[in-house]
Design an enzyme around this catalytic site. Structure first.
Site, mmCIF file in Angstrom:
data_model
loop_
_atom_site.group_PDB
_atom_site.id
_atom_site.type_symbol
_atom_site.label_atom_id
_atom_site.label_comp_id
_atom_site.label_asym_id
_atom_site.label_seq_id
_atom_site.Cartn_x
_atom_site.Cartn_y
_atom_site.Cartn_z
ATOM 1 N N GLU A 270 -7.538 1.661 -21.762
ATOM 2 C CA GLU A 270 -7.626 3.123 -21.702
ATOM 3 C C GLU A 270 -7.748 3.729 -23.094
ATOM 4 O O GLU A 270 -7.055 4.693 -23.430
ATOM 5 C CB GLU A 270 -6.421 3.688 -20.949
ATOM 6 C CG GLU A 270 -6.391 3.210 -19.498
ATOM 7 C CD GLU A 270 -5.219 3.749 -18.692
ATOM 8 O OE1 GLU A 270 -4.181 4.055 -19.282
ATOM 9 O OE2 GLU A 270 -5.368 3.859 -17.463
ATOM 10 N N ASP B 278 -2.749 0.614 -9.802
ATOM 11 C CA ASP B 278 -1.879 1.380 -10.705
ATOM 12 C C ASP B 278 -0.763 2.087 -9.953
ATOM 13 O O ASP B 278 -0.851 3.299 -9.745
ATOM 14 C CB ASP B 278 -2.729 2.391 -11.485
ATOM 15 C CG ASP B 278 -1.975 2.952 -12.682
ATOM 16 O OD1 ASP B 278 -0.898 2.436 -13.013
ATOM 17 O OD2 ASP B 278 -2.485 3.916 -13.301
ATOM 18 N N GLU C 242 4.686 8.400 -10.630
ATOM 19 C CA GLU C 242 3.434 9.055 -11.016
ATOM 20 C C GLU C 242 2.540 9.341 -9.814
ATOM 21 O O GLU C 242 1.988 10.422 -9.678
ATOM 22 C CB GLU C 242 2.700 8.155 -12.028
ATOM 23 C CG GLU C 242 1.329 8.671 -12.439
ATOM 24 C CD GLU C 242 0.682 7.756 -13.473
ATOM 25 O OE1 GLU C 242 1.336 6.782 -13.914
ATOM 26 O OE2 GLU C 242 -0.474 8.015 -13.844
#
EC number: 3.2.1.131
Lengths: 660, 660
Positions: free
Chosen positions: A268, A347, A375
């Site tokens: 990332e 993820d 998240e």
């Protein structure tokens, strides 16, 4: 800013028959850890029973004895708690073990467990039980939902009473290592390995040590460029190598007890060895060699994938990335490198298969990384008690070909050449007064530690312990909250992305529904829904991901017929009228679960409202607001998902419920 | 920071037969505006012809004469340019008229128009020709795509050479009013009406006056609370009324020439009279009364709508909002209030019907607001020359029942009781060295001014003027750039949201495709696509919006059969196989236009590349990058839109082109 004590609140315990043991403590040991253990006992006794506990220098008539013993089976952290006559004996090989024993005893007392027949032997089954904080130097927290950092403020490190309470919370559940700064090491955080910061970090490290917690730091792989002024970060370059050798020497001069470093490289947008056409082992080993003289460890994250994927390309598969990058390197990593592997290949979704590297890596140290920061699972607004999900993961068989073959066995070092080293969670704390934003989200913090210590614990017993310590041991409170927490993960799964397909969240903030939010993006997380069906073909006809697993699983996942329902759309693109094992079509299942999920959240809100009289007004109100937000959120998910699929498929709900 | 001169670059003009007139200037007038006119002539002569022009106090043999005359038809801003013998006479009723005449003469020279038969009489056809800047005090610009503000930096107002060049650019195209601060008046900008700021604003206002430009400011409707310390902003409250009276007195003591204020109230979270259960006229009139003694004007924005809409509700229609709030108040506003009405009912889309208030308001001053900042039309990355779109709007008939009935007629005060007062554009400038980010986006700035002055100009002649002044009068450059600019709006329309349905952009930044980006949101901008069809039913069976227009249009829009293709999905929800007037199905039209649009952008890029040798390297390269970005952007739009509809409808492209 004030803060609460979470599960170390030590509420008054009335009518506890064994309160009388908490009169006197006897120990011959001394030292920082023992001091903290005694302080904890004194504090707790005072708050739970309203009395002062005396520290005796000779064996008391009745009381608690802390003793160091030598018993190999207890290892460096295990302990025993036994009653002999009027004495409760806490014994361990180390002071740390005694500290854990003290917290265990206090837990028993808070839960009013009788001590008359106590015979508790507890040894942590995993070597590393670790937290990763994603805290930034400016005080913000990446994916943080509980306020700002209590480690950092205005580019400075803070060490104070709150940091101490944090260390107490960790020790109380057996967490023995923590990374305090964001894996995305930006700006000032790169400078952690320079002198001004090292001096401050030493203070923090010493504090943590006195609670049996090792400090680790996230490292900027390109620090040799950013602060070293070298023009490359090529791991085979001699200048780079000697820069790191010198730097590690400096670091350990200042903090001899530092555990080591966590590195997110080539991911990332972070720099890494790929930049120099080297592989991941080249990068990790270079750092590992530099840190080896100090018994330091390099924890190397496997979250490496191409985040510039073309959504049009159905052959590339982000799910394969970690496997493809790391499997061939098995055996190439040095002994003081530990790979940190996310639980699933995407993820931290509400449902994913486990990462196929588990059970395949045989010659490389590794740990599993989970996320309690929610998240993608409600962001500490929506309740989602994740321990049942982790329990499912831990009990999953890897079919690695050995007698013991679950992920728990692996992480406990019982199979795959003992290369499993433990478990890590991305933390969910911040400087909110209740630590975790949502009061009930602290159950994930607590539960992670407990399960990290002992995979065999049940999510339900963990949650009951936590409720008794945090709120009250009143039967109704324990019953209702246990039910609430235990239903929360399945309910969250029901009203969000269906059948393992994942994502469908609002881009960038990852909260709330957006069915096509990532569908035409570069992020590699697609659902591929069209007029006829939905799902990602990861069989051999598709991306071939299913075949990465050991045989029995690879076979099971390869075919839609044998693939478990809850992962069907992760592995297969199927028609909306495909019949699930539960007898429903995929589409009707989507409709049903979403209506049901939204309805269950209404029930959860009512259940919370039942507790109004039993919970302090402040906690009640702030949690009520979150349940109301969750209700709205669940309704949005339900209506948007159902409308999306109705509009796309043209197939009506069998029960004619409102779809828009 | 340096900057360029845009269309006032005054490139060297070779072989111009009439250069010889630029030897001497004669005028009897003096004053700030005249001084600026003379300075401009001197500068331009020097740069265009490489010579100094002399200011004569007696009539020269050959040269340019500036004369004030009295000729009612020229009004306060019109001018004449005529040749008599060896003299070019510029005449006007006012110094401002003479300034405009000078700029017109320089334009003729830059375009090498022969002056031998010149007889140009030009009078602006609209009273207000205005810009609105959305600049914030911290230097940022809301929806700004050309760098930061050159008016504000670090909470301070800047008045410098760049501000002067800005005023010159305005004067050169006849813009006579400007609002320098964001309509969303936040934080410090509220304090503009306090003394420290008023002193600085006076300097700016004086500078603008010397170029014939009136300064206006955006006002925080709740300033009486925020800085007045009053507990209400109820427009009928006496304390509020007298606070504003005193405040306006103070403001005009400092800036006697201030034009007035622009107010965005009750919109997108801004405070307004609705908060106090008063209507929009109550709010506007209260301020208008306070400012009337100073000939000040209150410009009241009509962009009022509910931005908390439930996407499930198909009866509520954001498009109706401005009409519903303001139509019934026609006649209720004071004479010094001007309503500022966006061109369309939604928000500056690439295609919308015009707002039905035009041709319906008969007793209220109003202006039309357009946006050259390209918020939804490419953000000054994608080329989109908007003047052809504005021309279409201006020539649209409102059917107001009078002889002259176009929107141009209306804004020029030729129908609807002369209540049309002009035109306003949300500006596209910033502190980028080329003013507008994309070099070619300056054509929108220039073109807006020119068309604001004279609705009868053609977009093509405007663009040619602009190219000659900005780049070169080389035939190839003019030809290629004219073609590029003239094709850009239709091309942008082709590759973005189809057939007037609008939006489909990425939420919050509004750039790039996101077909469902706003579909399940609170913003009221939906396309309602499902498996069978697409579009918003605004007929009487739907929201009834079509019936708000005057009869011939209301009838035309009411039925899918008579509705123009380009607005079909704005007014109707139709099946994908609905046949358009062009003979294609809606879906095939979507596929065709999107493939075509993306292909056209490739052509546009090649056209630009043809000009490599004719454009300065710096301008060439920075513009090339934007065309490359546009190509990628158009491809994303094309592929996402086509894939979205293919996946939803299940209907294949007739030509089997790649859809994903």
């Amino acid at each position: 800013m004030s803060w609460e004590q979470a599960w170390l609140a030590y509420h008054c315990v009335v009518n506890y028959e064994d309160a009388s043991y908490f009169e006197a403590i006897y120990t011959l040991e001394s030292g920082k850890i023992i001091d903290n253990a005694l302080e904890e006992l004194r504090l707790a006794t005072n708050k739970m029973f309203g009395k002062s506990i005396a520290i005796e220098r000779s064996m008391p008539q009745k009381g608690i004895c802390l003793m160091l013993i030598e018993e190999i089976s207890l290892n460096e952290a295990g302990y025993k708690i036994e009653r002999k006559n009027n004495l409760i004996f806490l014994s361990a090989n180390t002071q740390k073990g005694l500290l854990y024993a003290v917290f265990a005893l206090l837990r028993l007392a808070a839960c009013k467990v009788s001590l008359s027949d106590v015979h508790l032997v507890s040894v942590p089954d995993k070597e590393f039980r670790m937290l990763n904080h994603w805290d930034n130097m400016d005080g913000s927290i990446e994916r943080g939902y509980s306020g700002n950092s209590f480690f950092f403020k205005d580019q400075k490190i803070e060490v104070n009473e709150r940091t101490k309470d944090y260390a107490r919370l960790l020790a109380s559940i057996g967490i023995n290592a923590t990374v305090i700064n964001n894996v995305n090491v930006r700006a000032e955080a790169t400078d952690f390995i320079t002198e001004p910061y090292l001096k401050q970090l030493r203070v923090l490290s010493d504090l943590f040590e006195s609670y049996g917690v090792k400090l680790f730091l996230s490292l900027n792989y390109a620090a040799c460029i950013d602060i070293g002024g070298i023009t490359t970060a090529d791991p085979l370059d001699k200048t780079v190598i000697s820069w790191w050798e010198e730097r590690m020497e400096l670091v350990y001069q200042h903090i001899p007890t530092l555990g080591g470093f966590l590195v997110k490289a080539d991911s990332e947008g972070r720099p890494g060895p790929f930049t120099y056409k080297r592989n991941q082992a080249d990068g990790a080993n270079m750092l590992a060699r530099a840190i080896a003289p100090y018994q330091g460890i390099i924890i190397w994250r496997c979250f490496v994938y191409n985040c510039q994927q073309d959504w049009r390309d159905k052959k590339i598969d982000r799910a394969r990335a970690a496997y493809d990058y790391f499997y061939d390197l098995d055996g190439e990593f040095l002994e003081n490198v530990i790979l940190q592997i996310k639980n699933g290949p995407i993820d931290f979704q509400v449902r994913e298969p486990f990462m196929p590297l588990f059970g395949k890596l045989k010659k490389t140290n590794h740990m599993m990384e989970v996320q309690i920061a929610q998240e993608y699972t409600g962001q500490q607004i929506d309740l989602c008690y994740l321990i049942p999900w982790f329990k499912e993961l831990l009990t999953s068989r890897t079919y690695c070909g050995e007698d013991k073959d679950t992920i728990a066995d692996l992480l406990e070092g019982k199979c795959c050449n003992h290369k499993g080293r433990g478990i890590v969670a991305v933390a969910n704390t911040g400087n909110d007064e209740n630590w975790t934003g949502h009061d009930l989200a602290a159950a994930n913090f607590y539960g992670f530690g407990r399960m990290a210590w002992d995979s065999k614990l049940s999510p339900e017993e963990i949650v009951k312990e936590w409720i008794s310590q945090t709120f009250s041991d009143k039967r109704e409170v324990v019953m209702v909250l246990t039910k609430l927490l235990m239903m929360s993960w399945p309910v969250y799964e029901k009203y969000t992305a269906p059948l393992g397909v994942g994502f469908m969240v609002t881009p960038s903030n990852h909260y709330g529904p957006n069915i096509d939010g990532y569908e035409y993006s570069k992020w590699g997380t697609y659902h591929r829904a069209d007029h006829f069906g939905i799902g990602v073909d990861r069989s051999l006809k598709g991306t071939g991901y299913a075949s990465l697993y050991n045989p029995p699983l690879a076979m099971q996942y390869e075919y839609a017929d044998t693939c478990p329902d809850e992962l069907l759309l992760f592995f297969h693109h199927v028609d909306y009228n495909h019949i699930l094992h539960n007898g429903k079509t995929v589409l009707q299942h989507i409709y049903d679960t979403h209506f049901e999920g939204a309805k269950k959240v209404e029930e959860m809100l009512s259940m919370w409202e039942q507790l109004k009289e039993s919970i302090s007004p402040e906690k009640y109100e702030r949690t009520l607001i979150r349940f109301q937000q969750q209700r709205n959120n669940a309704k949005e998910w339900c209506d948007q998902i159902n409308s999306y699929f109705y509009r796309k498929s043209g197939i009506a709900d069998q029960h004619q419920r409102p779809i828009y």
